[in-house]
Scaffold this active site. Structure first.
Site, PDB file in Angstrom:
ATOM      1  N   ALA A  77       0.843  -1.203   0.000  1.00  0.00           N
ATOM      2  CA  ALA A  77       0.000   0.000   0.000  1.00  0.00           C
ATOM      3  C   ALA A  77       0.876   1.250   0.000  1.00  0.00           C
ATOM      4  CB  ALA A  77      -0.897  -0.004   1.232  1.00  0.00           C
ATOM      5  N   TYR A 144       9.033  10.343  -3.430  1.00  0.00           N
ATOM      6  CA  TYR A 144       8.560   8.951  -3.520  1.00  0.00           C
ATOM      7  C   TYR A 144       9.697   7.982  -3.199  1.00  0.00           C
ATOM      8  CZ  TYR A 144       7.418   4.478  -5.582  1.00  0.00           C
ATOM      9  OH  TYR A 144       7.254   3.124  -5.781  1.00  0.00           O
ATOM     10  N   PHE A 172      12.198  -2.632 -10.619  1.00  0.00           N
ATOM     11  CA  PHE A 172      12.472  -1.716 -11.709  1.00  0.00           C
ATOM     12  C   PHE A 172      11.108  -1.450 -12.366  1.00  0.00           C
ATOM     13  CE2 PHE A 172      17.016  -0.703 -11.724  1.00  0.00           C
ATOM     14  CZ  PHE A 172      17.275  -1.234 -10.471  1.00  0.00           C
ATOM     15  N   ASN A 173      10.876  -1.702 -13.630  1.00  0.00           N
ATOM     16  CA  ASN A 173       9.579  -1.285 -14.184  1.00  0.00           C
ATOM     17  C   ASN A 173       8.618  -2.467 -14.292  1.00  0.00           C
ATOM     18  OD1 ASN A 173      11.447   0.950 -14.803  1.00  0.00           O
ATOM     19  ND2 ASN A 173       9.626   1.792 -15.795  1.00  0.00           N
ATOM     20  N   ARG A 283      10.339  14.574 -19.546  1.00  0.00           N
ATOM     21  CA  ARG A 283       9.605  14.641 -18.283  1.00  0.00           C
ATOM     22  C   ARG A 283      10.644  14.873 -17.179  1.00  0.00           C
ATOM     23  NH1 ARG A 283       6.010   9.459 -16.615  1.00  0.00           N
ATOM     24  NH2 ARG A 283       8.071   8.565 -16.310  1.00  0.00           N
TER      25      ARG A 283
HETATM   26  N1  UFG Z   1       7.159   7.574 -20.981  1.00  0.00           N
HETATM   27  C1  UFG Z   1       6.828   8.254 -22.123  1.00  0.00           C
HETATM   28  N2  UFG Z   1       5.522   8.605 -22.301  1.00  0.00           N
HETATM   29  C2  UFG Z   1       4.535   8.301 -21.410  1.00  0.00           C
HETATM   30  C3  UFG Z   1       4.889   7.595 -20.243  1.00  0.00           C
HETATM   31  C4  UFG Z   1       6.211   7.245 -20.052  1.00  0.00           C
HETATM   32  O1  UFG Z   1       7.686   8.558 -22.961  1.00  0.00           O
HETATM   33  O2  UFG Z   1       3.387   8.671 -21.628  1.00  0.00           O
HETATM   34  C5  UFG Z   1       8.557   7.188 -20.774  1.00  0.00           C
HETATM   35  C6  UFG Z   1       9.135   7.794 -19.503  1.00  0.00           C
HETATM   36  O3  UFG Z   1       9.683   9.046 -19.767  1.00  0.00           O
HETATM   37  C7  UFG Z   1      10.178   6.747 -19.114  1.00  0.00           C
HETATM   38  C8  UFG Z   1       9.586   5.432 -19.628  1.00  0.00           C
HETATM   39  O4  UFG Z   1       8.602   5.792 -20.579  1.00  0.00           O
HETATM   40  O5  UFG Z   1      11.357   6.997 -19.803  1.00  0.00           O
HETATM   41  C9  UFG Z   1       8.926   4.627 -18.532  1.00  0.00           C
HETATM   42  O6  UFG Z   1       8.031   5.472 -17.823  1.00  0.00           O
HETATM   43  P1  UFG Z   1       6.967   4.938 -16.757  1.00  0.00           P
HETATM   44  O7  UFG Z   1       6.185   6.122 -16.300  1.00  0.00           O
HETATM   45  O8  UFG Z   1       6.234   3.784 -17.333  1.00  0.00           O
HETATM   46  O9  UFG Z   1       7.893   4.365 -15.582  1.00  0.00           O
HETATM   47  P2  UFG Z   1       9.043   5.098 -14.753  1.00  0.00           P
HETATM   48  O10 UFG Z   1      10.350   4.511 -15.221  1.00  0.00           O
HETATM   49  O11 UFG Z   1       8.935   6.560 -14.782  1.00  0.00           O
HETATM   50  O12 UFG Z   1       8.686   4.676 -13.268  1.00  0.00           O
HETATM   51  C10 UFG Z   1       8.387   3.345 -12.864  1.00  0.00           C
HETATM   52  C11 UFG Z   1       7.423   3.390 -11.710  1.00  0.00           C
HETATM   53  C12 UFG Z   1       8.053   4.058 -10.519  1.00  0.00           C
HETATM   54  C13 UFG Z   1       9.337   3.397 -10.188  1.00  0.00           C
HETATM   55  C14 UFG Z   1      10.244   3.316 -11.400  1.00  0.00           C
HETATM   56  C15 UFG Z   1      11.464   2.527 -11.081  1.00  0.00           C
HETATM   57  O13 UFG Z   1       6.254   4.093 -12.074  1.00  0.00           O
HETATM   58  O14 UFG Z   1       7.182   3.969  -9.408  1.00  0.00           O
HETATM   59  O15 UFG Z   1       9.564   2.694 -12.488  1.00  0.00           O
HETATM   60  O16 UFG Z   1      12.186   2.259 -12.249  1.00  0.00           O
HETATM   61  F1  UFG Z   1       9.976   4.086  -9.224  1.00  0.00           F
END
Ligand code: UFG
Length: 330
Positions: A77, A144, A172-173, A283
């Protein structure tokens, strides 16, 4: 032998529900506590009990933990959007760190012996070394990531002083969906790349925004280590077994990276449709590359991801999203 009982906080959410399912399939009793603000009642599968409550409600948590014995508490959670945490830092530190530490305290008071934390690669901020190992420097780039690190540190002391063994699992993702189609990813709003690329392919959005193509990577877009939620769930089961002996911290990924354009190409191939997209500004806060070294969990538990290819993740995610245009309610 009496059946093992597990309390899963956030067990109606994306990763939590897949782990609750994996535990139930191991013939364990699973109780989920979830406030259903982000989680879904429909993600609680038959055989699992849902208690609708917030983990910040210590009286509710105390009453549940008093009804033991518990083999372990698994804590999912949390608020989990990096960008949102940059706008509302104190909300994240309170909802995640304060509530998480209070939960650990309650576990100690009730004699819970094992604790599993859903942690994150966001601890590492902008890493200066790829792949990232468990003992690489922790430098959270957001409230976060900081909130999860605070909970990791509380667990360190809870073990040292009270003997509460813990597993800190840094995802990771997380991607994909239950290979049998019973569960999937359903966030409101959705911010993650794979579901948004699928929605774009299915014509359910105006197209995908690619956040920057001027990074220092081969195609200019960010690289991430995607890990199937089924494999994440299996890693939780293996980490739990380690807790019979000692506390552990593991990075969970596939040790390989895919760019945003790789993901778009894979979604187009699997869906058989183009993914309309446009390049927009970066972003803020996105690290160019995040790739895990998963060597430690592999060596210590034999964890071997079964759905390690990006194709596997996109295929299962696509199947669920295609079949559930409105998420769990459809
Ligand atoms: N991205 C885009 N367009 C979008 C969404 C994402 O280009 O509409 C890109 C982001 O810039 C990033 C990649 O796709 O480069 C992945 O983005 P996500 O938002 O899917 O995931 P993040 O890597 O930002 O974050 C995720 C989780 C977090 C965690 C992180 C750890 O959401 O909670 O992985 O790696 F901390």
């Amino acid at each position: 032998m009496t059946r093992r009982r597990y309390l899963v906080t956030g067990g109606a959410g994306f990763v939590g529900s897949h782990v609750a399912l994996a535990l139930a399939e191991r013939d364990c009793d699973v109780v989920v506590i979830d406030n259903l603000r982000q989680g879904h009642r429909e993600a609680i599968l038959p055989g699992t009990k849902l208690i609708e409550a917030d983990i910040a409600d210590i009286a509710a948590v105390d009453a549940i933990l008093a009804d033991g014995p518990w083999h372990a508490v698994l804590h999912f959670a949390a608020l989990s959007l990096v960008g949102e945490s940059m706008r509302e830092p104190m909300r994240y530190l309170t909802a995640n760190a304060s509530a998480g530490i209070a939960l650990i305290d309650a576990c100690v008071r009730h004699g819970v012996p094992r604790f599993v934390l859903s942690s994150t690669a966001a601890l590492f901020g902008m890493p200066n070394r790829i792949p990232i190992a468990e003992n690489d420097p922790v430098r959270p780039g957001s409230p976060y990531g900081e909130s999860k690190w605070m909970i990791e540190r509380a667990l360190f002391w809870a073990d040292r002083i009270h003997g509460l063994r813990s597993a800190c699992l840094r995802y990771f993702n997380a991607a994909g969906a239950d290979p049998e189609g019973r569960l999937g990813e359903d966030h409101h709003p959705e911010t993650h790349l794979i579901p948004l690329a699928i929605d774009a392919a299915l014509g359910r959005s105006g197209g995908l925004s690619v956040f920057g193509n001027d990074y220092d990577t081969p195609d200019g877009t960010c690289i991430r280590d995607y890990i199937h939620v089924f494999d994440l769930a299996q890693a939780h089961l293996l980490a739990l077994d380690q807790l019979d002996h000692r506390s552990v911290t593991y990075n969970l990924g596939n040790s390989s990276g895919h760019s945003v354009l790789d993901v778009i190409r894979t979604v187009a191939e699997i869906s058989g449709r183009p993914v309309p997209h446009e390049i927009v500004a970066r972003r803020p806060g996105d690290p160019p590359v995040l790739i895990a070294s998963a060597a430690l969990i592999h060596a210590e538990t034999g964890w071997n991801p079964r759905f390690g290819q990006l194709d596997d993740m996109v295929r299962t995610a696509f199947a669920w999203r295609d079949a559930h245009p409105n998420g769990f309610i459809s």
